[in-house]
Design a protein around this motif. Structure first.
Motif, PDB file in Angstrom:
ATOM      1  N   UNK A  32       0.807  -1.220   0.000  1.00 56.00           N
ATOM      2  CA  UNK A  32       0.000   0.000   0.000  1.00 56.00           C
ATOM      3  C   UNK A  32       0.840   1.269   0.000  1.00 56.00           C
ATOM      4  N   UNK A  33       2.036   1.200   0.584  1.00 55.32           N
ATOM      5  CA  UNK A  33       2.856   2.400   0.736  1.00 55.32           C
ATOM      6  C   UNK A  33       4.130   2.278  -0.100  1.00 55.32           C
ATOM      7  N   UNK A  34       4.294   3.131  -1.104  1.00 53.96           N
ATOM      8  CA  UNK A  34       5.550   3.110  -1.871  1.00 53.96           C
ATOM      9  C   UNK A  34       6.771   3.415  -1.013  1.00 53.96           C
ATOM     10  N   UNK A  35       6.600   4.226   0.023  1.00 52.20           N
ATOM     11  CA  UNK A  35       7.727   4.553   0.897  1.00 52.20           C
ATOM     12  C   UNK A  35       8.195   3.335   1.666  1.00 52.20           C
ATOM     13  N   UNK A  36       7.230   2.594   2.241  1.00 52.29           N
ATOM     14  CA  UNK A  36       7.580   1.377   2.975  1.00 52.29           C
ATOM     15  C   UNK A  36       8.199   0.364   2.029  1.00 52.29           C
ATOM     16  N   UNK A  37       7.635   0.243   0.847  1.00 50.61           N
ATOM     17  CA  UNK A  37       8.155  -0.728  -0.120  1.00 50.61           C
ATOM     18  C   UNK A  37       9.587  -0.373  -0.534  1.00 50.61           C
ATOM     19  N   UNK A  38       9.860   0.895  -0.766  1.00 54.89           N
ATOM     20  CA  UNK A  38      11.199   1.301  -1.187  1.00 54.89           C
ATOM     21  C   UNK A  38      12.205   1.165  -0.054  1.00 54.89           C
ATOM     22  N   UNK A  39      11.750   1.354   1.193  1.00 51.31           N
ATOM     23  CA  UNK A  39      12.676   1.352   2.325  1.00 51.31           C
ATOM     24  C   UNK A  39      12.964  -0.042   2.863  1.00 51.31           C
ATOM     25  N   UNK A  40      11.944  -0.901   2.951  1.00 47.91           N
ATOM     26  CA  UNK A  40      12.095  -2.179   3.627  1.00 47.91           C
ATOM     27  C   UNK A  40      11.983  -3.394   2.700  1.00 47.91           C
ATOM     28  N   UNK A  41      11.380  -3.224   1.546  1.00 47.57           N
ATOM     29  CA  UNK A  41      11.158  -4.381   0.674  1.00 47.57           C
ATOM     30  C   UNK A  41      12.456  -4.990   0.143  1.00 47.57           C
ATOM     31  N   UNK A  42      13.440  -4.187  -0.285  1.00 44.39           N
ATOM     32  CA  UNK A  42      14.707  -4.798  -0.757  1.00 44.39           C
ATOM     33  C   UNK A  42      15.403  -5.653   0.288  1.00 44.39           C
ATOM     34  N   UNK A  43      15.514  -5.230   1.571  1.00 46.12           N
ATOM     35  CA  UNK A  43      16.127  -6.143   2.552  1.00 46.12           C
ATOM     36  C   UNK A  43      15.368  -7.460   2.710  1.00 46.12           C
ATOM     37  N   UNK A  44      14.034  -7.395   2.639  1.00 41.07           N
ATOM     38  CA  UNK A  44      13.249  -8.630   2.749  1.00 41.07           C
ATOM     39  C   UNK A  44      13.548  -9.555   1.570  1.00 41.07           C
ATOM     40  N   UNK A  45      13.627  -8.994   0.376  1.00 39.72           N
ATOM     41  CA  UNK A  45      13.943  -9.817  -0.789  1.00 39.72           C
ATOM     42  C   UNK A  45      15.347 -10.404  -0.682  1.00 39.72           C
ATOM     43  N   UNK A  46      16.270  -9.645  -0.100  1.00 45.00           N
ATOM     44  CA  UNK A  46      17.629 -10.167   0.079  1.00 45.00           C
ATOM     45  C   UNK A  46      17.650 -11.306   1.091  1.00 45.00           C
ATOM     46  N   UNK A  47      16.919 -11.139   2.212  1.00 44.89           N
ATOM     47  CA  UNK A  47      16.865 -12.185   3.230  1.00 44.89           C
ATOM     48  C   UNK A  47      16.191 -13.439   2.678  1.00 44.89           C
ATOM     49  N   UNK A  48      15.227 -13.249   1.774  1.00 42.99           N
ATOM     50  CA  UNK A  48      14.519 -14.396   1.203  1.00 42.99           C
ATOM     51  C   UNK A  48      15.445 -15.292   0.404  1.00 42.99           C
ATOM     52  N   UNK A  49      16.570 -14.762  -0.058  1.00 46.37           N
ATOM     53  CA  UNK A  49      17.506 -15.574  -0.828  1.00 46.37           C
ATOM     54  C   UNK A  49      18.352 -16.485   0.054  1.00 46.37           C
TER      55      UNK A  49
END
Length: 293
Positions: free
Chosen positions: A122-139
């Motif tokens: 819902x929030x582009x700010x949250x997605x830009x700030x926290x989403x990349x670390x989550x995708x990195x941890x998912x690897x």
């Protein structure tokens, strides 16, 4: 008959014939779909055909001695061991412990994943700030973090809840965020045209469009939870289905290992079917569409 009725009659007859042809074509399509789609009983029998064939091959190989019993116990041995474990209640105890761990860990992971994924979607700010670390941890597989987590949490139940919740949360976060982000802009624009407030937009536009992706993440998270449970119990546990596998391997009783594997598969399948049922209940418009077709 008036001139107007005379002129209108051919057009009316043509429309009626076109409607009849359309209805007949729809009925033919329905019959073809019904002929190609198996009935519920047929689906069950089709799903059981492969396990039954595998069981026959297993029984045949054991009967002819093609595989040593130390490597692959006979089905009769499995049956006797299951009967013994059911009689003394140990199998039920191990299943209860493992199921409790999965439910607690998956519940925590689902709660965190839904909240975090919704915020990222819902929030582009949250997605830009926290989403990349989550995708990195998912690897990185969660089991790679277990030695580090053990230093802070020990090997008791909290460790198992955390690693199960962690492995379940990752696909739920990704599925929820992806589902909300991919809701059609045309639907959002329709909500603005109808002057929906934020609550109505989320309830009537965003949520229905994101439900399939959300449940896809939940089902994948549940599968991850069961896989991580077995590995966590192999790592540090004195009860549970994973411990039963370890005990059977140490004693070289492969019947215990096979039984634990079968129980894990059946329990995971039962939970997945339950989640599928909830998914169907959460999408009543799909049931209505199937009824119309």
């Amino acid at each position: 008959m008036s001139l107007a009725e005379t002129l209108e009659k051919p057009a009316f007859d043509q429309s009626a014939r076109a409607g009849t042809a359309t209805a007949s074509a729809a009925r033919r399509r329905t019959r073809r779909r019904g002929a190609s789609s198996p009935t519920p009983l047929g689906s069950v029998l089709l799903g059981l055909s492969f396990p039954f064939a595998l069981l026959l091959v297993w029984w045949w190989a054991a009967r002819l001695g093609l595989v040593p019993e130390q490597i692959l116990p006979a089905p009769s041995t499995i049956y006797e061991t299951v009967s013994s474990l059911l009689a003394d209640g140990s199998l039920a105890t191990h299943l209860e412990v493992s199921t409790h761990r999965v439910l607690v860990g998956f519940g925590l992971g689902a709660l965190f994943g839904l909240v975090f994924g919704a915020a990222a979607g819902l929030s582009p700010t949250v997605r830009a700030f926290l989403y990349p670390p989550v995708q990195a941890v998912a690897r990185v597989n969660v089991l790679a973090w277990m030695p580090l987590l053990t230093l802070f949490m020990g090997i008791d139940e909290p460790l198992k809840y955390v690693v199960i919740g962690w492995s379940a949360a990752i696909p739920i976060i990704l599925g929820t965020a992806r589902g909300i982000e991919n809701v059609s802009p045309a639907f959002r624009e329709l909500g603005r045209v109808l002057h929906f407030n934020t609550r109505d937009t989320l309830r009537l536009v965003v949520l229905p469009g994101a439900v399939p992706s959300i449940f896809a993440g939940l089902r994948e998270g549940l599968a991850n939870a069961w896989q991580t449970l077995v590995l966590a119990e192999l790592f540090a546990s004195f009860e549970g289905l994973g411990y039963l596998m370890t005990w059977g391997r140490q004693l070289f009783q492969l019947d215990l290992v096979i039984i634990a594997m079968i129980v894990v598969a059946l329990a995971g399948l039962a939970m997945d079917l339950g989640l599928r049922w909830v998914e169907r209940r959460a999408q009543p418009w799909k049931r209505g569409t199937r009824d119309v077709h």
